[in-house]
Scaffold this motif. Structure first.
Motif, PDB file in Angstrom:
ATOM      1  N   UNK A 119      71.180  41.431 -39.716  1.00 23.78           N
ATOM      2  CA  UNK A 119      70.032  39.969 -39.551  1.00 23.78           C
ATOM      3  C   UNK A 119      69.880  39.613 -38.183  1.00 23.78           C
ATOM      4  N   UNK A 120      68.687  39.076 -38.094  1.00 23.40           N
ATOM      5  CA  UNK A 120      68.629  38.456 -36.641  1.00 23.40           C
ATOM      6  C   UNK A 120      67.615  37.628 -36.553  1.00 23.40           C
ATOM      7  N   UNK A 121      67.591  36.690 -35.492  1.00 19.62           N
ATOM      8  CA  UNK A 121      66.438  35.720 -35.244  1.00 19.62           C
ATOM      9  C   UNK A 121      65.588  36.239 -34.146  1.00 19.62           C
ATOM     10  N   UNK A 122      65.595  37.481 -33.807  1.00 18.20           N
ATOM     11  CA  UNK A 122      64.499  37.637 -32.638  1.00 18.20           C
ATOM     12  C   UNK A 122      63.259  37.382 -32.609  1.00 18.20           C
ATOM     13  N   UNK A 123      62.659  37.171 -33.953  1.00 20.07           N
ATOM     14  CA  UNK A 123      61.378  36.672 -33.905  1.00 20.07           C
ATOM     15  C   UNK A 123      61.062  35.213 -33.621  1.00 20.07           C
ATOM     16  N   UNK A 124      62.090  34.264 -33.477  1.00 18.34           N
ATOM     17  CA  UNK A 124      61.992  33.050 -33.297  1.00 18.34           C
ATOM     18  C   UNK A 124      61.400  32.893 -31.694  1.00 18.34           C
ATOM     19  N   UNK A 125      60.363  32.235 -31.470  1.00 23.57           N
ATOM     20  CA  UNK A 125      59.727  32.114 -30.257  1.00 23.57           C
ATOM     21  C   UNK A 125      60.596  31.512 -29.139  1.00 23.57           C
ATOM     22  N   UNK A 126      61.639  30.652 -29.737  1.00 22.45           N
ATOM     23  CA  UNK A 126      62.508  29.952 -28.847  1.00 22.45           C
ATOM     24  C   UNK A 126      63.366  31.190 -27.739  1.00 22.45           C
ATOM     25  N   UNK A 127      63.420  32.248 -28.270  1.00 20.03           N
ATOM     26  CA  UNK A 127      63.962  33.404 -27.845  1.00 20.03           C
ATOM     27  C   UNK A 127      63.307  34.385 -27.027  1.00 20.03           C
ATOM     28  N   UNK A 128      61.974  34.083 -26.995  1.00 21.76           N
ATOM     29  CA  UNK A 128      60.808  34.823 -26.393  1.00 21.76           C
ATOM     30  C   UNK A 128      61.226  35.448 -24.853  1.00 21.76           C
ATOM     31  N   UNK A 129      61.697  34.665 -24.107  1.00 22.68           N
ATOM     32  CA  UNK A 129      62.020  35.027 -22.791  1.00 22.68           C
ATOM     33  C   UNK A 129      63.196  36.032 -22.772  1.00 22.68           C
TER      34      UNK A 129
END
Length: 342
Positions: free
Chosen positions: A233-243
């Protein structure tokens, strides 16, 4: 060849810290030797040594204060024997973790700066304070691992300050964690991957991983069973982590973490061989702190393991706590508890 002596420097009562120094080391290293001695305590760090490209320079320890019964939390024998074994481990880690550093470059998170290798009641710490110089430390008692790790982090900061280098704050101890980002958040659910024959219904392990990940701590969590497959499971798609995805995309990172987890499992097996003559039991927890975040490995026995990832160096301490929560949840789940037969 080395100069073995006892020094009056160092905290606490009882025998003074024992110092060893290689003949090639000059007196200008005295300040660094003293810093090592001052970092020791019975409640934390028990032995620390400095190396340059795998070559031993000097060490400080309080092993004379730690009488250990046979079968205790550290390898038996006289303190002099243990000192020699600990020094050899420091040299071996230079090569084993050096290869791991090259493997970690595949996920574009920078170089390896800190490693924590936990075995039962104790742990080995491996910290770089310059690109080609590092410290290896040991905590050998139950309850001393966290304070030993903090002592190592403080020692590295003191070394770098003495050298006029900027702080790199390994482990993020004593540093405020980054507040929530200002980038608008979405209501995205964690991205889930299920590879292998897990049967039905949905494995509870996948739900544990999904509950553990968040944008302000552990960003990726997975469970790997070589006989079945893997769940992540991951939250890579969240824009907070875009950088963190400027060069390496989200799907490519997911693929590489799976491969990295499998390679890390073999590295842990190699580390177990290196440490077997020094500490009893096997590695149960590994933390690999890199310039951008950290990887967390937890052995579950029979070839199974959990893998966690934080992409953000400022969130490493929080991610470590979240990884511990995942391990506790796995321990309470039938079929994922550690195999104590090995």
């Amino acid at each position: 060849m080395s100069d073995d002596r006892t020094t009056a420097d160092g905290p606490g009562a009882g025998p003074r810290p024992h110092l060893r120094r290689a003949e090639h080391v000059t007196d200008d290293s005295d300040v660094f030797v003293r810093l090592c001695a001052q970092a020791l305590s019975e409640e934390g760090l028990h032995h620390v040594a400095a190396y340059h490209w795998g070559v031993f320079n000097y060490s400080a320890d309080i092993l004379d204060r730690l009488p250990l019964a046979p079968g205790g939390s550290a390898a038996g024998g006289e303190p002099a024997d243990r000192r020699g074994r600990f020094t050899r481990v420091g040299r071996q880690l230079h090569y084993v973790l050096g290869r791991m550093d090259h493997v970690l470059r595949s996920v574009d998170s920078g170089r390896l700066v800190r490693s924590v290798l936990q075995f039962g009641d104790g742990a080995v710490f491996h910290y770089y304070f310059r690109a080609d110089e590092y410290l290896t430390g040991f905590s050998l008692r139950a309850g001393a691992v966290d304070s030993g790790d903090r002592a190592m982090a403080g020692l590295v900061s003191a070394f770098r300050d003495e050298l006029g280098l900027p702080g790199n704050e390994p482990g993020r101890y004593g540093t405020a964690e980054r507040p929530s980002a200002t980038t608008p958040r979405t209501a995205k659910e964690p991205h889930l991957v299920r590879e292998g024959e897990w049967g039905t219904p949905e494995p509870p392990v996948l739900a544990h991983c999904a509950r553990t990940v968040s944008t302000d701590g552990l960003h990726y969590a997975g469970y790997f069973d070589p006989r079945v497959g893997h769940l992540t499971a991951d939250v890579f798609d969240d824009p907070v982590l875009a950088g963190f995805f400027r060069i390496l995309g989200r799907d490519e990172r997911r693929t590489r973490y799976v491969g990295l987890g499998e390679r890390l499992h073999y590295v842990v097996a190699r580390l177990n061989q290196s440490l077997r003559a020094v500490v009893p039991g096997r590695l149960t927890r590994v933390v690999l702190d890199v310039e951008e975040g950290a990887l967390f490995y937890a052995d579950r026995g029979a070839g199974r393991f959990a893998l966690g990832v934080s992409l953000d160096q400022s969130q490493v301490a929080r991610a470590d706590r979240r990884m511990s929560e995942l391990v506790r949840a796995l321990s309470a789940t039938t079929g994922t508890e550690p195999d104590g037969t090995r």
